[in-house]
Scaffold this active site. Sequence first.
Site, PDB file in Angstrom:
ATOM      1  N   CYS A   1       0.828  -1.200   0.000  1.00 15.37           N
ATOM      2  CA  CYS A   1       0.000   0.000   0.000  1.00 15.37           C
ATOM      3  C   CYS A   1       0.875   1.267   0.000  1.00 15.37           C
ATOM      4  O   CYS A   1       1.558   1.540  -0.972  1.00 15.37           O
ATOM      5  CB  CYS A   1      -0.972  -0.032   1.175  1.00 15.37           C
ATOM      6  SG  CYS A   1      -2.395   1.048   0.942  1.00 15.37           S
TER       7      CYS A   1
ATOM      8  N   HIS B   1      -3.580  -5.595   1.438  1.00 15.02           N
ATOM      9  CA  HIS B   1      -3.394  -5.841   2.868  1.00 15.02           C
ATOM     10  C   HIS B   1      -3.868  -7.255   3.181  1.00 15.02           C
ATOM     11  O   HIS B   1      -4.636  -7.853   2.429  1.00 15.02           O
ATOM     12  CB  HIS B   1      -4.211  -4.845   3.694  1.00 15.02           C
ATOM     13  CG  HIS B   1      -3.738  -3.435   3.608  1.00 15.02           C
ATOM     14  ND1 HIS B   1      -2.553  -3.010   4.151  1.00 15.02           N
ATOM     15  CD2 HIS B   1      -4.307  -2.345   3.031  1.00 15.02           C
ATOM     16  CE1 HIS B   1      -2.405  -1.713   3.929  1.00 15.02           C
ATOM     17  NE2 HIS B   1      -3.450  -1.289   3.250  1.00 15.02           N
TER      18      HIS B   1
END
Length: 490
Positions: free
Chosen positions: A339, A436
């Site tokens: 991310c 994630h």
Amino acid sequence: MAAIGFARALMFQGTGSDVGKSLVVAGLARAFTLRGLRVLPFKPQNMSNNAAVTADGGEIGRAQALQARAAKVPLSVHMNPVLLKPQSDVGAQVVVQGRVEGNAGAAEYQHLKPKLMPRVLESFELLRAKADLVLVEGAGSASEINLRQNDIANMGFARAADVPVVLIGDIDRGGVIASLAGTKLVLSPDDAAMIRGFVVNRFRGDPALFAEGMRMIGDLTGWRSIGLLPHFADAARLPAEDALGLNGPSACKPGAKIRVAVPILPHISNFDDLDPLEAEPEVELLRVRAGQAIPGDCDLILLVGSKATISDLSALKDAGFDVDIAAHARRGGRVLGLCGGYQMLGRRISDPEGIEGPPGSVEGLGLLDVETVLSGDKRLEAVSGTSFDGISLSGYEMHVGRTAGPDCARPFATVGGGSADGATSAGGQVWGSYLHGLFADDRQRSAWLTRLGGPASGLDYEAGVDDVLDRLAAHMERHLDLDGLLTLAR
């Protein structure tokens, strides 16, 4: 036990931050669920950069996600209707019922709260309509009377929703008698009247030695004792919400075959991505802070998420981590960015709309030939697919921004029926991904362990979390008066 037929609610507030409110609610959620009740967790206002994607397409604090898991129910945005995600020392992104509604400074937010209370109460009523019991968690300290005006997190909510309160004190930090009795002293009589019981948490030693202390607290406050709760060591195996938990020393594992170094940056987010690695006996996870050097012999440098990517990239460079990472990559070492960490690995990050701070553009670490523009709607979605090596994966995306460039032609993964995610360097040693939850997937974690020279994982991570929740529930049954809690709830 059969369902009680109507929704009761009980709120747990604390004498301070980090006294164990989230853990107590999680344990009670599992305990009452095992008794046959439909339990739903609720926190009016939370502040955390560790969040989870909900089944209804929004985001909530990680603690409420764990509590929902304990209650064996899907996540809903209504479990945490106001989520504040800090982007600076004095400001935060404001997420309301799962969606970003803007940014607010600390003073500005105090004036915003009266407009948020109706939506908080709306979410609470929606949950009450679906539950036998709603367990409500307060925020910070119940005794912050300087913030009582317009409060939506503690007594302001309890009074508005008419929910009785149990106050939790932490004996481990000392002064628990004064902190519990002192809370009643500073509260207004009407607020203090909402408190019906108390719990003393994190006790170590012989409970008989504090029996007189429990009696004194009851005498000083007039509140019912719900119990003296011993320290639950395995709480460390559950996903944490507060980044303060990262401040402790890294677990030393002398026999570990794999060393993973993680720079800890000021606005780190979704750091529960690290928990499955920390649970692996063959992985030594090194949390590296400013003033320390990234060890030259680590097998992987892992850059995780950030709530303020450009600001954290500046902090990374100020700490000299960019030099360590570049040297590691030159030696053929592996680097993975997730991310915000993925965005940092590129050549440039631009924030033309000032989404995460002042508008601007900065150079990245240049280890991936990609560039990121922070714009557009926030992507919140559970995903599944396969990684670059053909291994199945599942996880979730939670990010703002679009990343493109030549290295995206070698995607990290294919998700959602054919969409490409992430990038791989030409040399195949540096990867970036928006996913994630990657290491919570046993298949992926095992593949990474073997890729880094260790043995395949034999750990069922998710089953381990549920086992801890079951034992936490048994801990609550042994030491707290759960029947008394149901009597207090209304």
